[in-house]
Design a protein around this motif. Structure first.
Motif, PDB file in Angstrom:
ATOM      1  N   LEU A 180      74.758  32.093  36.917  1.00  0.00           N
ATOM      2  CA  LEU A 180      74.956  32.832  35.663  1.00  0.00           C
ATOM      3  C   LEU A 180      76.379  33.377  35.562  1.00  0.00           C
ATOM      4  O   LEU A 180      76.996  33.320  34.510  1.00  0.00           O
ATOM      5  CB  LEU A 180      73.958  33.975  35.534  1.00  0.00           C
ATOM      6  N   ALA A 181      76.886  33.926  36.658  1.00  0.00           N
ATOM      7  CA  ALA A 181      78.221  34.533  36.645  1.00  0.00           C
ATOM      8  C   ALA A 181      79.302  33.487  36.381  1.00  0.00           C
ATOM      9  O   ALA A 181      80.300  33.776  35.718  1.00  0.00           O
ATOM     10  CB  ALA A 181      78.492  35.250  37.962  1.00  0.00           C
ATOM     11  N   PHE A 206      79.052  32.363  26.310  1.00  0.00           N
ATOM     12  CA  PHE A 206      79.190  32.102  24.885  1.00  0.00           C
ATOM     13  C   PHE A 206      79.221  30.608  24.575  1.00  0.00           C
ATOM     14  O   PHE A 206      79.438  30.213  23.438  1.00  0.00           O
ATOM     15  CB  PHE A 206      80.446  32.784  24.333  1.00  0.00           C
ATOM     16  N   SER A 207      79.012  29.775  25.595  1.00  0.00           N
ATOM     17  CA  SER A 207      79.054  28.332  25.376  1.00  0.00           C
ATOM     18  C   SER A 207      77.717  27.844  24.825  1.00  0.00           C
ATOM     19  O   SER A 207      76.694  28.528  24.896  1.00  0.00           O
ATOM     20  CB  SER A 207      79.382  27.602  26.681  1.00  0.00           C
ATOM     21  N   ALA A 208      77.755  26.650  24.284  1.00  0.00           N
ATOM     22  CA  ALA A 208      76.547  25.992  23.800  1.00  0.00           C
ATOM     23  C   ALA A 208      76.627  24.531  24.216  1.00  0.00           C
ATOM     24  O   ALA A 208      77.541  23.818  23.810  1.00  0.00           O
ATOM     25  CB  ALA A 208      76.430  26.121  22.289  1.00  0.00           C
ATOM     26  N   ALA A 209      75.690  24.111  25.038  1.00  0.00           N
ATOM     27  CA  ALA A 209      75.684  22.733  25.534  1.00  0.00           C
ATOM     28  C   ALA A 209      75.070  21.812  24.485  1.00  0.00           C
ATOM     29  O   ALA A 209      74.226  22.222  23.688  1.00  0.00           O
ATOM     30  CB  ALA A 209      74.885  22.658  26.831  1.00  0.00           C
ATOM     31  N   ARG A 210      75.500  20.584  24.526  1.00  0.00           N
ATOM     32  CA  ARG A 210      74.879  19.553  23.686  1.00  0.00           C
ATOM     33  C   ARG A 210      73.713  18.996  24.481  1.00  0.00           C
ATOM     34  O   ARG A 210      73.920  18.266  25.445  1.00  0.00           O
ATOM     35  CB  ARG A 210      75.894  18.477  23.346  1.00  0.00           C
ATOM     36  N   ILE A 246      69.766  29.512  22.858  1.00  0.00           N
ATOM     37  CA  ILE A 246      70.907  28.603  22.991  1.00  0.00           C
ATOM     38  C   ILE A 246      71.028  28.171  24.446  1.00  0.00           C
ATOM     39  O   ILE A 246      71.184  29.011  25.338  1.00  0.00           O
ATOM     40  CB  ILE A 246      72.211  29.274  22.532  1.00  0.00           C
ATOM     41  N   VAL A 247      70.957  26.883  24.684  1.00  0.00           N
ATOM     42  CA  VAL A 247      71.162  26.347  26.026  1.00  0.00           C
ATOM     43  C   VAL A 247      72.668  26.337  26.280  1.00  0.00           C
ATOM     44  O   VAL A 247      73.427  25.702  25.549  1.00  0.00           O
ATOM     45  CB  VAL A 247      70.565  24.938  26.178  1.00  0.00           C
ATOM     46  N   GLU A 248      73.080  27.068  27.302  1.00  0.00           N
ATOM     47  CA  GLU A 248      74.504  27.156  27.639  1.00  0.00           C
ATOM     48  C   GLU A 248      74.975  25.953  28.430  1.00  0.00           C
ATOM     49  O   GLU A 248      76.092  25.473  28.255  1.00  0.00           O
ATOM     50  CB  GLU A 248      74.782  28.418  28.462  1.00  0.00           C
ATOM     51  N   SER A 249      74.125  25.505  29.373  1.00  0.00           N
ATOM     52  CA  SER A 249      74.508  24.364  30.210  1.00  0.00           C
ATOM     53  C   SER A 249      73.251  23.682  30.725  1.00  0.00           C
ATOM     54  O   SER A 249      72.185  24.293  30.813  1.00  0.00           O
ATOM     55  CB  SER A 249      75.376  24.814  31.389  1.00  0.00           C
ATOM     56  N   ARG A 259      70.502  31.343  26.942  1.00  0.00           N
ATOM     57  CA  ARG A 259      70.528  32.728  26.482  1.00  0.00           C
ATOM     58  C   ARG A 259      69.689  32.830  25.222  1.00  0.00           C
ATOM     59  O   ARG A 259      69.516  31.851  24.491  1.00  0.00           O
ATOM     60  CB  ARG A 259      71.951  33.211  26.246  1.00  0.00           C
ATOM     61  N   SER A 260      69.183  34.018  25.001  1.00  0.00           N
ATOM     62  CA  SER A 260      68.404  34.280  23.798  1.00  0.00           C
ATOM     63  C   SER A 260      68.443  35.774  23.520  1.00  0.00           C
ATOM     64  O   SER A 260      68.952  36.555  24.327  1.00  0.00           O
ATOM     65  CB  SER A 260      66.957  33.786  23.972  1.00  0.00           C
TER      66      SER A 260
END
Length: 178
Positions: A8-9, A14-18, A110-113, A123-124
């Motif tokens: 997590l760290a 703030f990213s959003a994975a495809r 939102i899936v970050e990775s 994150r949600s």
């Protein structure tokens, strides 16, 4: 620092994975199901969502990168969570007389990775209302989950809960998980 906390760290919160629609829907369903399980107090089912080495973490400050060895609101492994369930469900648990009721709403998933093996960081946002003794308390905030992909679906390696009102005064302590 534990591996899940490092994950997590190290990530960009703030990213959003495809990701595929299938992955997005599976993650959303997992988080919605977790909220439903908490609201219905299906504790064994909730505990089963965690990996054997999973942790539930509610840090004191937003900039904390690890829960180990520092003050936290919660930093619980599976054994501590099982102990909390036993304590709160005990017939003489005065803090739960009468029992509280919970209602969770989870959104903005939102899936970050996503790792090649299918593990995801997501994150949600959430809102949790707790009703106890003719009073309603509201908790809102952000979740970040590190979910491990297993043959049986996702398991929580780490659930981080950042409360908007974490430093607020409370008439009684938080008994259950948000």
């Amino acid at each position: 620092m534990g591996a899940a906390a490092q994950k997590l760290a190290a990530g960009d919160r703030f990213s959003a994975a495809r990701v595929s629609t299938e992955t997005q829907l599976a993650v959303e369903r997992f988080l919605y199901r977790q909220a439903e399980i908490l609201d219905e107090k299906q504790w064994d089912d909730w505990l089963a969502l965690f990996a054997e080495d999973g942790h539930y973490w509610m840090p004191v400050t937003e900039d904390q990168e690890d829960g180990e060895g520092v003050p936290n609101i919660f930093w619980e492994d599976l054994n501590m969570m099982k102990m909390r369930v036993r304590r709160n469900n005990h017939p003489q648990a005065h803090s739960q007389a009468p029992e509280n009721r919970l209602c969770h709403v989870v959104s903005n998933v939102i899936v970050e990775s996503e790792d090649p093996n299918g593990d995801v960081v997501v994150r949600s946002r959430f809102h949790c209302a707790e009703y106890l003794r003719y009073d309603i308390r509201n908790f809102t905030g952000r979740y970040r989950h590190y979910l491990r992909k297993t043959a049986d679906g996702y398991r929580i390696a780490l659930q981080r809960v950042d409360l908007v009102n974490r430093e607020g005064p409370y008439e009684y302590v938080i008994q259950w998980w948000l």
